[in-house]
Design a protein around this motif. Structure first.
Motif, mmCIF file in Angstrom:
data_model
loop_
_atom_site.group_PDB
_atom_site.id
_atom_site.type_symbol
_atom_site.label_atom_id
_atom_site.label_comp_id
_atom_site.label_asym_id
_atom_site.label_seq_id
_atom_site.Cartn_x
_atom_site.Cartn_y
_atom_site.Cartn_z
ATOM 1 N N ALA A 133 29.283 -3.873 -9.046
ATOM 2 C CA ALA A 133 29.318 -3.480 -7.641
ATOM 3 C C ALA A 133 29.291 -4.683 -6.711
ATOM 4 C CB ALA A 133 28.139 -2.567 -7.322
ATOM 5 N N GLN A 134 28.976 -5.876 -7.273
ATOM 6 C CA GLN A 134 28.808 -7.072 -6.444
ATOM 7 C C GLN A 134 27.823 -6.787 -5.313
ATOM 8 O OE1 GLN A 134 30.542 -10.481 -6.847
ATOM 9 N NE2 GLN A 134 30.076 -9.412 -8.758
ATOM 10 N N ALA A 135 26.709 -6.167 -5.697
ATOM 11 C CA ALA A 135 25.719 -5.764 -4.703
ATOM 12 C C ALA A 135 24.346 -5.682 -5.368
ATOM 13 C CB ALA A 135 26.078 -4.414 -4.101
ATOM 14 N N PHE A 136 23.311 -5.750 -4.545
ATOM 15 C CA PHE A 136 21.952 -5.508 -5.029
ATOM 16 C C PHE A 136 21.666 -4.011 -4.990
ATOM 17 C CE2 PHE A 136 21.510 -9.969 -3.943
ATOM 18 C CZ PHE A 136 20.648 -10.445 -4.921
ATOM 19 N N ASN A 137 21.079 -3.525 -6.050
ATOM 20 C CA ASN A 137 20.566 -2.167 -6.076
ATOM 21 C C ASN A 137 19.160 -2.172 -5.492
ATOM 22 O OD1 ASN A 137 20.634 0.675 -7.030
ATOM 23 N ND2 ASN A 137 18.932 -0.008 -8.300
ATOM 24 N N ILE A 138 18.925 -1.342 -4.500
ATOM 25 C CA ILE A 138 17.617 -1.265 -3.859
ATOM 26 C C ILE A 138 17.062 0.136 -4.056
ATOM 27 C CG2 ILE A 138 16.298 -1.571 -1.734
ATOM 28 C CD1 ILE A 138 17.735 -4.120 -2.564
ATOM 29 N N VAL A 139 15.829 0.220 -4.538
ATOM 30 C CA VAL A 139 15.124 1.492 -4.646
ATOM 31 C C VAL A 139 13.770 1.323 -3.966
ATOM 32 C CG1 VAL A 139 14.212 3.274 -6.165
ATOM 33 C CG2 VAL A 139 16.259 2.006 -6.844
ATOM 34 N N ALA A 140 13.534 2.126 -2.945
ATOM 35 C CA ALA A 140 12.271 2.083 -2.206
ATOM 36 C C ALA A 140 11.513 3.371 -2.479
ATOM 37 C CB ALA A 140 12.543 1.919 -0.713
ATOM 38 N N LEU A 141 10.285 3.247 -2.958
ATOM 39 C CA LEU A 141 9.477 4.408 -3.330
ATOM 40 C C LEU A 141 8.210 4.443 -2.488
ATOM 41 C CD1 LEU A 141 10.506 2.828 -6.213
ATOM 42 C CD2 LEU A 141 9.926 5.092 -7.069
ATOM 43 N N HIS A 142 7.851 5.629 -2.019
ATOM 44 C CA HIS A 142 6.609 5.749 -1.257
ATOM 45 C C HIS A 142 6.006 7.132 -1.450
ATOM 46 C CE1 HIS A 142 8.321 8.255 2.016
ATOM 47 N NE2 HIS A 142 9.396 7.502 1.897
ATOM 48 N N ALA A 143 4.708 7.205 -1.246
ATOM 49 C CA ALA A 143 3.999 8.475 -1.374
ATOM 50 C C ALA A 143 4.368 9.386 -0.216
ATOM 51 C CB ALA A 143 2.490 8.227 -1.381
ATOM 52 N N GLN A 144 4.504 10.678 -0.517
ATOM 53 C CA GLN A 144 4.771 11.696 0.503
ATOM 54 C C GLN A 144 4.171 12.997 0.018
ATOM 55 O OE1 GLN A 144 8.641 11.824 2.509
ATOM 56 N NE2 GLN A 144 8.700 14.038 2.174
ATOM 57 N N ARG A 145 3.213 13.491 0.764
ATOM 58 C CA ARG A 145 2.447 14.645 0.297
ATOM 59 C C ARG A 145 3.313 15.895 0.145
ATOM 60 N NH1 ARG A 145 -2.902 15.361 0.277
ATOM 61 N NH2 ARG A 145 -3.182 13.547 1.625
ATOM 62 N N GLU A 146 4.070 16.227 1.194
ATOM 63 C CA GLU A 146 4.860 17.443 1.132
ATOM 64 C C GLU A 146 6.138 17.197 0.338
ATOM 65 O OE1 GLU A 146 5.937 15.415 5.045
ATOM 66 O OE2 GLU A 146 4.179 15.716 3.762
ATOM 67 N N ALA A 156 6.911 4.382 6.204
ATOM 68 C CA ALA A 156 6.172 4.070 4.980
ATOM 69 C C ALA A 156 6.066 2.565 4.738
ATOM 70 C CB ALA A 156 6.851 4.741 3.784
ATOM 71 N N PHE A 157 7.009 1.794 5.297
ATOM 72 C CA PHE A 157 7.012 0.341 5.106
ATOM 73 C C PHE A 157 6.729 -0.395 6.424
ATOM 74 C CE2 PHE A 157 9.299 2.040 1.543
ATOM 75 C CZ PHE A 157 9.034 1.174 0.491
ATOM 76 N N SER A 158 6.066 0.274 7.357
ATOM 77 C CA SER A 158 5.885 -0.284 8.702
ATOM 78 C C SER A 158 5.014 -1.529 8.729
ATOM 79 C CB SER A 158 5.299 0.784 9.634
ATOM 80 O OG SER A 158 4.030 1.213 9.153
ATOM 81 N N SER A 159 4.128 -1.679 7.744
ATOM 82 C CA SER A 159 3.238 -2.850 7.739
ATOM 83 C C SER A 159 3.771 -3.991 6.889
ATOM 84 C CB SER A 159 1.853 -2.438 7.229
ATOM 85 O OG SER A 159 1.920 -2.051 5.856
ATOM 86 N N TRP A 160 4.964 -3.843 6.349
ATOM 87 C CA TRP A 160 5.513 -4.845 5.436
ATOM 88 C C TRP A 160 6.137 -6.003 6.206
ATOM 89 C CZ3 TRP A 160 7.373 -3.836 -0.053
ATOM 90 C CH2 TRP A 160 6.554 -2.904 -0.691
ATOM 91 N N HIS A 161 6.563 -7.005 5.458
ATOM 92 C CA HIS A 161 7.197 -8.184 6.043
ATOM 93 C C HIS A 161 8.402 -7.764 6.888
ATOM 94 C CE1 HIS A 161 9.326 -12.049 6.249
ATOM 95 N NE2 HIS A 161 8.180 -12.625 5.900
ATOM 96 N N ALA A 162 8.623 -8.487 7.973
ATOM 97 C CA ALA A 162 9.707 -8.140 8.896
ATOM 98 C C ALA A 162 11.069 -8.154 8.225
ATOM 99 C CB ALA A 162 9.694 -9.101 10.084
ATOM 100 N N PRO A 191 0.816 -1.217 0.000
ATOM 101 C CA PRO A 191 0.000 0.000 0.000
ATOM 102 C C PRO A 191 0.851 1.270 0.000
ATOM 103 C CG PRO A 191 -0.741 -1.531 1.693
ATOM 104 C CD PRO A 191 0.555 -2.061 1.181
ATOM 105 N N GLN A 192 0.640 2.108 -0.997
ATOM 106 C CA GLN A 192 1.292 3.412 -1.100
ATOM 107 C C GLN A 192 2.817 3.342 -1.205
ATOM 108 O OE1 GLN A 192 -0.626 6.449 -1.311
ATOM 109 N NE2 GLN A 192 -2.025 4.779 -1.762
ATOM 110 N N ALA A 193 3.339 2.157 -1.530
ATOM 111 C CA ALA A 193 4.791 2.018 -1.599
ATOM 112 C C ALA A 193 5.155 0.779 -2.400
ATOM 113 C CB ALA A 193 5.396 1.930 -0.195
ATOM 114 N N HIS A 194 6.375 0.765 -2.944
ATOM 115 C CA HIS A 194 6.924 -0.466 -3.498
ATOM 116 C C HIS A 194 8.443 -0.387 -3.437
ATOM 117 C CE1 HIS A 194 7.351 1.784 -7.324
ATOM 118 N NE2 HIS A 194 8.126 0.806 -7.775
ATOM 119 N N LEU A 195 9.070 -1.530 -3.580
ATOM 120 C CA LEU A 195 10.531 -1.629 -3.477
ATOM 121 C C LEU A 195 11.036 -2.482 -4.625
ATOM 122 C CD1 LEU A 195 12.621 -2.184 -0.289
ATOM 123 C CD2 LEU A 195 12.966 -3.724 -2.218
#
Length: 383
Positions: free
Chosen positions: A212-225, A243-249, A200-204
């Motif tokens: 880079a031998q690494a995962f690229n992570i982009v986390a997007l979420h709605a923010q009014r201001e 923004a991700f408080s209800s997501w999987h631990a 809800p209102q977010a995705h990753l």
């Protein structure tokens, strides 16, 4: 024969460098002006879908890119709550067969380095760094040319020289990016996929960067201001976690343990004019900056560059060439925007709408989902 014999390009990002190469291959001399004293691409990862990689292959860059990218086997949609897969689109070998071009992921700096090396080897291209340009007049004074191409990004200074061009505005979404080394990556990150975790209102989004031998992570979420504009800044990490408080631990833990996550507000350009029809044309984010919900920002810039070069090569006169370019690109970009708007709605759905989305996805097979992307990934620039 083209009426444009020379062009001045303002900005040496992906749009500007691709345009320089494409124009030079049509016999047009190019001078690229870049304000940075040293070219260092901002951002981290980048997805190059087949519609973009096909153009880069035509410029002779595929081998250099393939040495620095990976081709994911699939594009996954997964639940951010349960980490369960919802749908998959095959990529890898499948992409090369179906769309006749690869789907690659790499660091933005790697793509810029490949483009920059090619530009420096091209006899018709000149690159000047450390030159800040604020107008078409300044560009022509620094590098006299038949045409000025503004490839100076979402906060373009040259946009004001195009009557009817509209300034960028905040989209209502912020994005955070960081890297997770392979050795520290949790098991739910798939090294063979581009994965979008939905909630809800977010995705990753997560995918591997081989250099880079690494995962690229982009986390997007709605923010009014709207936060202050900029590409790379530290933000209030508490906002990200909230923004991700209800997501999987496991995802919450990934975000909490992120090292130095950088936040940037996503800006987009309304549908304004892209050219004055005479001596200035906007391309890439300077013309039509869009949010990354269709992962097509870089691809649209690359398409712009290729079509502009093809159109200017025709003996139709500059004004007619610019008119044709804008008309053709406007239709294509509008469709891609609509796809991004749909993806945003679907990715960030909640409640019954999210349940309906999951049900529909469960009924669609990989080939069927791939077919929905034929118009996007199979697109070829008109000659």
């Amino acid at each position: 024969m083209s009426s444009v014999k020379s062009a001045c390009i303002v900005g040496a990002g992906i749009a500007g460098l691709t345009a320089a190469l494409a124009l030079a291959r049509k016999g047009i001399a190019v001078h690229v002006l870049e304000q940075a004293p040293v070219l260092e691409e901002v951002g981290a990862g980048l997805q190059l879908s087949p519609n973009a990689s096909r153009i880069l292959a035509g410029l002779g860059l595929l081998d250099a890119l393939a040495a620095r990218w990976s081709e994911p086997e699939r594009i996954l949609l997964s639940s951010g709550h349960a980490l369960a897969p919802l749908a998959a689109v095959p990529a890898g070998v499948f992409a090369r067969k179906r769309w006749r071009a690869p789907y690659g992921v790499l660091h933005r700096a790697a793509l810029q380095a490949v483009l920059l090396d090619a530009v420096r080897r091209e006899s018709l291209c000149t690159l000047t760094t450390g030159r800040r340009i604020g107008s078409t007049e300044e560009a022509l004074a620094a590098a006299p040319a038949d045409l000025v191409i503004a490839a100076d990004g979402v906060w373009s200074r040259l946009r004001k020289d195009v009557p009817g061009a509209l300034p960028a505005h905040y989209s209502g979404t912020v994005a955070w990016r960081f890297l997770v080394p392979y050795g520290a990556a949790p098991p739910f990150l798939d090294p063979c996929a581009v994965t979008a975790f939905l909630g809800p209102q977010a995705h990753l989004v997560a995918y591997p960067l081989v250099e880079a031998q690494a995962f690229n992570i982009v986390a997007l979420h709605a923010q009014r201001e709207a936060p202050a504009a900029g590409w790379s800044r530290t933000g209030d990490a508490a906002r990200l976690l909230d923004a991700f408080s209800s997501w999987h631990a496991d995802i919450r833990r990934l975000l909490a343990e992120a090292r130095d996550p950088l936040m940037w507000p996503l800006f987009e350009c309304p549908d304004g004019a892209w050219t004055d029809g005479r001596r200035t044309v906007l391309i890439g984010d300077a013309a039509h900056a869009m949010t990354p919900f269709a992962a097509q920002g870089a691809a649209m810039a690359i398409e712009d560059a290729a079509l502009l070069a093809n159109t200017l090569a025709h003996p139709s006169g500059t004004a007619e060439a610019l008119r044709q370019f804008e008309a053709t690109r406007r239709e294509r970009v509008a469709r891609v925007r609509r796809r991004g708007t749909f993806n945003r709605f679907a990715y960030h759905a909640r409640g019954p709408i999210a349940l309906g989305r999951n049900l529909v996805l469960s009924l669609r097979g990989p080939e069927s989902l791939a077919g929905d992307l034929d118009w996007l990934y199979g697109y070829r620039i008109p000659d």
